[in-house]
Every structure is written in structure tokens, then in C-alpha cells.
Design a protein around this motif. Sequence first.
Motif, PDB file in Angstrom:
ATOM      1  N   THR A  65      -4.208  -8.614   2.635  1.00 48.57           N
ATOM      2  CA  THR A  65      -3.904  -7.197   2.443  1.00 48.57           C
ATOM      3  C   THR A  65      -2.901  -6.994   1.315  1.00 48.57           C
ATOM      4  OG1 THR A  65      -4.331  -6.774   4.793  1.00 48.57           O
ATOM      5  CG2 THR A  65      -3.152  -5.078   3.576  1.00 48.57           C
ATOM      6  N   PHE A  66      -1.840  -7.789   1.293  1.00 49.85           N
ATOM      7  CA  PHE A  66      -0.841  -7.631   0.237  1.00 49.85           C
ATOM      8  C   PHE A  66      -1.406  -8.010  -1.122  1.00 49.85           C
ATOM      9  CE2 PHE A  66       2.157  -7.248   3.693  1.00 49.85           C
ATOM     10  CZ  PHE A  66       3.181  -6.482   3.171  1.00 49.85           C
ATOM     11  N   GLY A 120       3.185   4.330  -3.549  1.00 53.77           N
ATOM     12  CA  GLY A 120       2.899   2.905  -3.439  1.00 53.77           C
ATOM     13  C   GLY A 120       4.063   2.119  -2.863  1.00 53.77           C
ATOM     14  N   TRP A 121       5.275   2.441  -3.306  1.00 55.41           N
ATOM     15  CA  TRP A 121       6.456   1.737  -2.773  1.00 55.41           C
ATOM     16  C   TRP A 121       6.665   2.036  -1.288  1.00 55.41           C
ATOM     17  CZ3 TRP A 121       8.732  -2.363  -4.432  1.00 55.41           C
ATOM     18  CH2 TRP A 121       8.786  -2.647  -5.794  1.00 55.41           C
ATOM     19  N   VAL A 122       6.439   3.291  -0.888  1.00 53.94           N
ATOM     20  CA  VAL A 122       6.565   3.632   0.540  1.00 53.94           C
ATOM     21  C   VAL A 122       5.572   2.818   1.356  1.00 53.94           C
ATOM     22  CG1 VAL A 122       6.244   5.467   2.252  1.00 53.94           C
ATOM     23  CG2 VAL A 122       7.483   5.952   0.127  1.00 53.94           C
ATOM     24  N   GLY A 123       4.324   2.747   0.869  1.00 52.61           N
ATOM     25  CA  GLY A 123       3.321   1.948   1.576  1.00 52.61           C
ATOM     26  C   GLY A 123       3.704   0.483   1.638  1.00 52.61           C
ATOM     27  N   PHE A 124       4.218  -0.054   0.534  1.00 51.52           N
ATOM     28  CA  PHE A 124       4.624  -1.459   0.507  1.00 51.52           C
ATOM     29  C   PHE A 124       5.710  -1.744   1.535  1.00 51.52           C
ATOM     30  CE2 PHE A 124       7.883  -4.424  -1.023  1.00 51.52           C
ATOM     31  CZ  PHE A 124       7.161  -5.609  -1.018  1.00 51.52           C
ATOM     32  N   TRP A 125       6.724  -0.904   1.605  1.00 50.99           N
ATOM     33  CA  TRP A 125       7.831  -1.182   2.535  1.00 50.99           C
ATOM     34  C   TRP A 125       7.408  -0.979   3.984  1.00 50.99           C
ATOM     35  CZ3 TRP A 125      11.306  -4.281   1.192  1.00 50.99           C
ATOM     36  CH2 TRP A 125      11.812  -4.311  -0.109  1.00 50.99           C
ATOM     37  N   LEU A 126       6.503  -0.032   4.251  1.00 50.48           N
ATOM     38  CA  LEU A 126       5.985   0.104   5.613  1.00 50.48           C
ATOM     39  C   LEU A 126       5.220  -1.156   6.017  1.00 50.48           C
ATOM     40  CD1 LEU A 126       4.656   3.801   5.649  1.00 50.48           C
ATOM     41  CD2 LEU A 126       6.526   2.871   7.036  1.00 50.48           C
ATOM     42  N   MET A 127       4.377  -1.662   5.110  1.00 53.10           N
ATOM     43  CA  MET A 127       3.627  -2.885   5.388  1.00 53.10           C
ATOM     44  C   MET A 127       4.567  -4.069   5.591  1.00 53.10           C
ATOM     45  SD  MET A 127       0.604  -2.414   2.557  1.00 53.10           S
ATOM     46  CE  MET A 127       0.107  -4.133   2.656  1.00 53.10           C
ATOM     47  N   THR A 128       5.590  -4.164   4.762  1.00 53.84           N
ATOM     48  CA  THR A 128       6.526  -5.284   4.862  1.00 53.84           C
ATOM     49  C   THR A 128       7.305  -5.233   6.167  1.00 53.84           C
ATOM     50  OG1 THR A 128       6.741  -5.329   2.446  1.00 53.84           O
ATOM     51  CG2 THR A 128       8.440  -6.456   3.717  1.00 53.84           C
ATOM     52  N   ALA A 129       7.780  -4.032   6.541  1.00 54.37           N
ATOM     53  CA  ALA A 129       8.513  -3.896   7.805  1.00 54.37           C
ATOM     54  C   ALA A 129       7.612  -4.268   8.983  1.00 54.37           C
ATOM     55  CB  ALA A 129       9.029  -2.465   7.960  1.00 54.37           C
ATOM     56  N   GLY A 130       6.366  -3.797   8.953  1.00 56.02           N
ATOM     57  CA  GLY A 130       5.437  -4.133  10.034  1.00 56.02           C
ATOM     58  C   GLY A 130       5.147  -5.620  10.096  1.00 56.02           C
ATOM     59  N   VAL A 139      -0.969  -1.170   9.087  1.00 57.50           N
ATOM     60  CA  VAL A 139      -2.162  -0.364   8.829  1.00 57.50           C
ATOM     61  C   VAL A 139      -1.799   0.945   8.140  1.00 57.50           C
ATOM     62  CG1 VAL A 139      -4.040   0.922   9.914  1.00 57.50           C
ATOM     63  CG2 VAL A 139      -3.510  -1.393  10.691  1.00 57.50           C
ATOM     64  N   VAL A 140      -0.805   1.669   8.686  1.00 59.35           N
ATOM     65  CA  VAL A 140      -0.407   2.947   8.093  1.00 59.35           C
ATOM     66  C   VAL A 140       0.129   2.733   6.679  1.00 59.35           C
ATOM     67  CG1 VAL A 140       1.182   4.899   8.292  1.00 59.35           C
ATOM     68  CG2 VAL A 140       0.029   4.020  10.330  1.00 59.35           C
ATOM     69  N   GLY A 141       0.905   1.658   6.489  1.00 60.19           N
ATOM     70  CA  GLY A 141       1.420   1.354   5.164  1.00 60.19           C
ATOM     71  C   GLY A 141       0.309   1.096   4.163  1.00 60.19           C
ATOM     72  N   SER A 142      -0.754   0.421   4.617  1.00 61.59           N
ATOM     73  CA  SER A 142      -1.877   0.156   3.714  1.00 61.59           C
ATOM     74  C   SER A 142      -2.595   1.444   3.348  1.00 61.59           C
ATOM     75  CB  SER A 142      -2.851  -0.841   4.356  1.00 61.59           C
ATOM     76  OG  SER A 142      -3.542  -0.259   5.461  1.00 61.59           O
ATOM     77  N   TRP A 143      -2.644   2.418   4.280  1.00 60.65           N
ATOM     78  CA  TRP A 143      -3.234   3.719   3.939  1.00 60.65           C
ATOM     79  C   TRP A 143      -2.417   4.407   2.842  1.00 60.65           C
ATOM     80  CZ3 TRP A 143      -3.882   5.865   9.617  1.00 60.65           C
ATOM     81  CH2 TRP A 143      -4.907   5.159  10.255  1.00 60.65           C
ATOM     82  N   VAL A 144      -1.106   4.371   2.999  1.00 61.08           N
ATOM     83  CA  VAL A 144      -0.223   4.998   2.014  1.00 61.08           C
ATOM     84  C   VAL A 144      -0.351   4.269   0.671  1.00 61.08           C
ATOM     85  CG1 VAL A 144       2.159   5.597   1.468  1.00 61.08           C
ATOM     86  CG2 VAL A 144       1.347   5.772   3.826  1.00 61.08           C
ATOM     87  N   ASP A 145      -0.374   2.942   0.727  1.00 61.61           N
ATOM     88  CA  ASP A 145      -0.539   2.133  -0.481  1.00 61.61           C
ATOM     89  C   ASP A 145      -1.845   2.483  -1.186  1.00 61.61           C
ATOM     90  OD1 ASP A 145       0.308   0.246  -2.287  1.00 61.61           O
ATOM     91  OD2 ASP A 145       0.566  -1.337  -0.798  1.00 61.61           O
ATOM     92  N   VAL A 149     -11.311   3.127   0.272  1.00 60.27           N
ATOM     93  CA  VAL A 149     -11.928   4.079   1.208  1.00 60.27           C
ATOM     94  C   VAL A 149     -12.549   3.332   2.387  1.00 60.27           C
ATOM     95  CG1 VAL A 149     -13.826   5.726   1.474  1.00 60.27           C
ATOM     96  CG2 VAL A 149     -12.315   5.876  -0.514  1.00 60.27           C
ATOM     97  N   MET A 150     -13.250   2.238   2.100  1.00 59.26           N
ATOM     98  CA  MET A 150     -13.834   1.442   3.181  1.00 59.26           C
ATOM     99  C   MET A 150     -12.749   0.951   4.132  1.00 59.26           C
ATOM    100  SD  MET A 150     -16.110  -2.042   2.965  1.00 59.26           S
ATOM    101  CE  MET A 150     -14.699  -3.015   2.453  1.00 59.26           C
ATOM    102  N   TRP A 151     -11.625   0.494   3.590  1.00 64.39           N
ATOM    103  CA  TRP A 151     -10.525  -0.006   4.407  1.00 64.39           C
ATOM    104  C   TRP A 151      -9.941   1.098   5.289  1.00 64.39           C
ATOM    105  CZ3 TRP A 151      -8.277  -4.128   6.303  1.00 64.39           C
ATOM    106  CH2 TRP A 151      -6.940  -4.104   6.679  1.00 64.39           C
ATOM    107  N   ILE A 152      -9.738   2.280   4.721  1.00 71.82           N
ATOM    108  CA  ILE A 152      -9.156   3.376   5.498  1.00 71.82           C
ATOM    109  C   ILE A 152     -10.082   3.772   6.641  1.00 71.82           C
ATOM    110  CG2 ILE A 152      -8.503   5.824   5.398  1.00 71.82           C
ATOM    111  CD1 ILE A 152      -7.487   5.297   2.539  1.00 71.82           C
ATOM    112  N   VAL A 153     -11.382   3.896   6.347  1.00 69.23           N
ATOM    113  CA  VAL A 153     -12.338   4.274   7.396  1.00 69.23           C
ATOM    114  C   VAL A 153     -12.416   3.190   8.466  1.00 69.23           C
ATOM    115  CG1 VAL A 153     -14.760   4.797   7.882  1.00 69.23           C
ATOM    116  CG2 VAL A 153     -13.677   5.724   5.826  1.00 69.23           C
ATOM    117  N   ALA A 154     -12.430   1.927   8.049  1.00 69.38           N
ATOM    118  CA  ALA A 154     -12.568   0.828   9.004  1.00 69.38           C
ATOM    119  C   ALA A 154     -11.347   0.688   9.890  1.00 69.38           C
ATOM    120  CB  ALA A 154     -12.829  -0.478   8.253  1.00 69.38           C
ATOM    121  N   THR A 155     -10.164   0.838   9.323  1.00 73.26           N
ATOM    122  CA  THR A 155      -8.938   0.608  10.109  1.00 73.26           C
ATOM    123  C   THR A 155      -8.672   1.727  11.099  1.00 73.26           C
ATOM    124  OG1 THR A 155      -7.717   1.479   8.193  1.00 73.26           O
ATOM    125  CG2 THR A 155      -7.757  -0.913   8.485  1.00 73.26           C
TER     126      THR A 155
END
Length: 552
Positions: free
Chosen positions: A73-74, A99-109, A146-152, A184-190
Motif C-alpha cells: 500500500t505504501f 496526501g500528507w494527511v493520508g500518509f500520516w493516517l496510514m502510518t499511525a494505523g 484504510v481511511v488514510g489510503s482513501w485520503v492519499d 478507484v478500484m481500491w476505494i470501492v474494494a476497501t
Amino acid sequence: MINSYGAKAKVDPKDAKLSMAHFFVAFGALALGGLMGLLQTLVRSGKFELPLGIGYYQVLTAHGVLMGLVLTTFFIMGFQYAAVSRTAGTHSNAARTTGWVGFWLMTAGTLMSGTMILLNEASVLYTFYAPLQAHWIFYLGLTLVVVGSWVDGAAQIMTYAKWRRNNPGKPSPLLSFMAVINTVMWIVATIGVAATVLFQLLPWSLGLVDRVDVLVSRTLFWYFGHPLVYFWLLPAYMCWYAIIPKIIGGKIFSDSLARLSFILFLLFSIPVGFHHQLTEPGIDPAWKFFQVILTFMVVIPSLMTAFSLFATFERYGRGKGAKGLLGWFKVLPWNDARFIVPFIGMASFIPAGAGGIINASNQMDQVVHNTIWVTGHFHLTAATSVVLTFFGISYWLVPHLTGRKLTKAMNKLGIIQAWVWFIGMAFMSGAMHIQGLLGGPRRSAFSTYGDSQQALDWIPYQIAQAVGGTILFLGIILVVIIFINLAFFAPKGEEEFPVGEAENLDEKAPMVFENWKLWLGILTALILFAYTIPFIDIIQNAPPGSKGFKTW
């Protein structure tokens, strides 16, 4: 510097910083997850015991989560973010902040979930099936990833949308189009995995509910779990379609063919999760059959991809004067790590795809279902075709982003690393496939096999897996060395971000490919048709439920 397509020849330094942040996490996950994988193969050999009370399923979970979810994912988000910046233009301040917000959400998770795994509070494997239960922090961490990847992903979509607004009536840059399709595929799938975590597993782990419907949670997971494989694969396809032609000095065979194949992957990769549940009761066989048919539809864009790639290679070879049926093969740049590392990944996808056909076939799946064959197949697709292509991308992308050069020494070491990986995987994945045909179970440590003659027959293959795992770990060490060198120590310079041009520049891709209302509408219809009635049946005919267990 602007090229003939209006795209920047170099990724903006501010965008490069965010991409590199993703890569630092990805390669850190590779190092730790690779060590966990090595420990697994050593345990399965029967010649090694884990020290300090570490559990086998603890390292199995860490390996699966770090390699299958965190690394991929990263890396994918970092690569796609750079690809969109390179082809659709520098990200706006708003997109970059997103993008940075998504990155830090993913990293924290990732840190939350990883900590629970290391504390042995989440030894539930990367599939985290109920009734296995993990600590609630593990599930909350997964939610943040997952939410961080959506934001990213939203940051990439924002820049793509800006390009479309500024260039009405024109087809978008191919790499940006591909990146958005995958996002888009990732967002729908997750949505599936987010639903089961938020509404089932997280409340259950917090003690807010006593039971969860196991079949519902597994169905929601595999609604996500199969397109997860294509989320890994499509960035590799992006490299094969649009970057490799430039590296070898050729042209993209057909821009339109590449776009059509990605749209087909989007349509046929999501509503097919039942083919992972062929042996499960509670799902009508007719719906399983329907989803198996949809699964095999993915063969079409896969064959389109193979045709396009080898047409590119052959046309390049003919242009170099190659004669005969396979003369073009000899003139490919076999001394260039940027080509040969992804090419080994391409070649590995031939047996990997054949194994996937077996797994998706109702009758043949009965032979290999829940055996270590499936693990071997998984390592041919994700851990060879995908990961080797990712390594090949990093060998030019990391120095491009850091303002350094891929030196001859690192190029040679990259080629050595690829062959080390290929040899290690041939041992490990080959032994897994054979042991699976002999009935060897997946997800099991050596100590669980007992002393039956069948278990004794498996020992040579388990030792071969340990040998392969050790070689693969050496390959990981080489990759980490190359990454650190290219990020910090390689000489300063300009490394190209190669983007291929279509062979026929007068052939414009039909604008129907950019009609998102059409494709998302068809996708929604397929998902509703494939899942609505089966899901109603699962809920209406559900047994009382399954109580959870704290540990394996």
C-alpha cells in the motif's frame, strides 16, 4: 522542463518528498516483514524453534500484514503519487496537504496494528478471520490505514481532475489514467473490509456485541481480498505498459489498448470474491458459479497485456535488425536493471497466472484449497511478479526523487538481487506447490503435523522452503542496501523518470474511456447483481453466530 506531452520531465521536489516518505515506510516494512518470513520457513523445516516465547502465528501475522498490506500500500501510493505529478503536473498545495494527511493516517494505523501484533495481541493472520479475535487497537489501526489510503488516493484524483478541467476534450496522460483507475478500484474494494472492521470486528473486540456473523465477515473480506491482488498488480502493469517501452527505447504498442485493459480490470476484479469461498456452506452454488465466470473474464485483459508487451518487444527488436521468430529477444537490454528486474517479474506471471486459473476453478480448487499450494501461488504473484517490478521501479524512481544517479555498481547489484530473488523463490514457491499437491496444509507450523508418514513425506519440501526463504532474505538485504544507497549516498545527478510514447501519436484514445459515470455505473451494477441476493440469503439464513476467541 516540459516534454512534448505537456508533462513535467521531473517530479516536483515537494511531491518527491511525500513519495519518498511512503517509500521509507514501505522498505522498512520489507526488512521487518522479510525477517518474519525467514523465521516462518525455518520453523516449518522442523530444525528451528522460535526464541523468547515468540509464537509461530505471531510472526506469520506480522509477515502477512507487513508484506501484503503495508509494503504494497505504501509503495503503490508513493509510486502513483509521483506518476501523477510527473504526467499530469505538480500537485496543488491542497492536493499535497491531502496526501500528507493520508500518509500520516496510514502510518499511525500501521504503528497501532503492528504494535499489537508484536505484543501477541493480534495473532490473527493478515486475513483476520472471525472467530479469531484481536485487540481493538489492531482493528482501529487497520481502519486508519484504510481511511488514510482513501485520503492519499484523493490527492491523486484531485490532480487528475484538475488536468481534465484544464484540458477539455483531450485524453488524460496514460500513467495518470492508470493510477486513478487503480485508486478507484481500491476505494470501492476497501468498502468491504472497512464495513466488517467498523461494524463487526471493532465493536466485538470492544465487548459491545457478543457475536459476529462469521460468513458475513468472510464475504465482506473477500469482496475486498480479491481486488487487493489487482491493486498490487496494476501498478506493475503501469510499469510494463508505459515505462518499460521507454527504458528499452521502444514505443507503447497501443495507448487505447492499455486503457481498455485497465477498465476491464476495474470491472471484473471486484464482484468475484466468492471464488475464494467455494468450499464454504451458506452461499448458493449458482452465485459461486456466476462469480467464477466473472473471475475468468479477467483473463481477457491479462492476455491483452501479454500481447501488447510482447508486440512492443518484437517491434523494438525488428527496429534493431533482429531476424527470425525470437531474434528480437536477444537485443533487449539485458544489462539494465530497470528492464531485467521487472522482466523477470513478467515472466514469473506466466506460471502464476496458470496457478490462479486452478485456484478459481471449482473442481481443481478442491484439490488445492487450504493447502500450501495457495501460499506458493501467492508468492509467485505478489512476492515475485509484483514485488520484483516494484524493486525495478525503485531503482530509477528513488534516485529520480532524491536527485541522485543509479550507478553502474548499483545497477549490477540490482541485477544480482533479481536473480537471487528468482532462485530463492524457485526453491520456496516450487516446494510449496509440490507439498500442496501432496496435501500439506497452509498456515501451519511443523509441530502441528504430527509423526504420520504423510507428514514425514513433507519434510524435504519444508527444508527446501527454508533454503528458499534464506536465499530470499539475502535478496531483501541486497534491496535494502540498494535503497539506502540510492536515497542517501549515490552521487548527485539527474535520473530519468521514463514515460513511454504511443507508437502512433495520431491515434487518440476514445474519450469514452474517461466517462467515469459510465464505468462506475457498470461496476456498481455488477457488484449489486453479484452480491445483493446472496448477501440477503446469508443474513436471512444465518446460524446464531460464533463467539470469539482472544487468541489462536
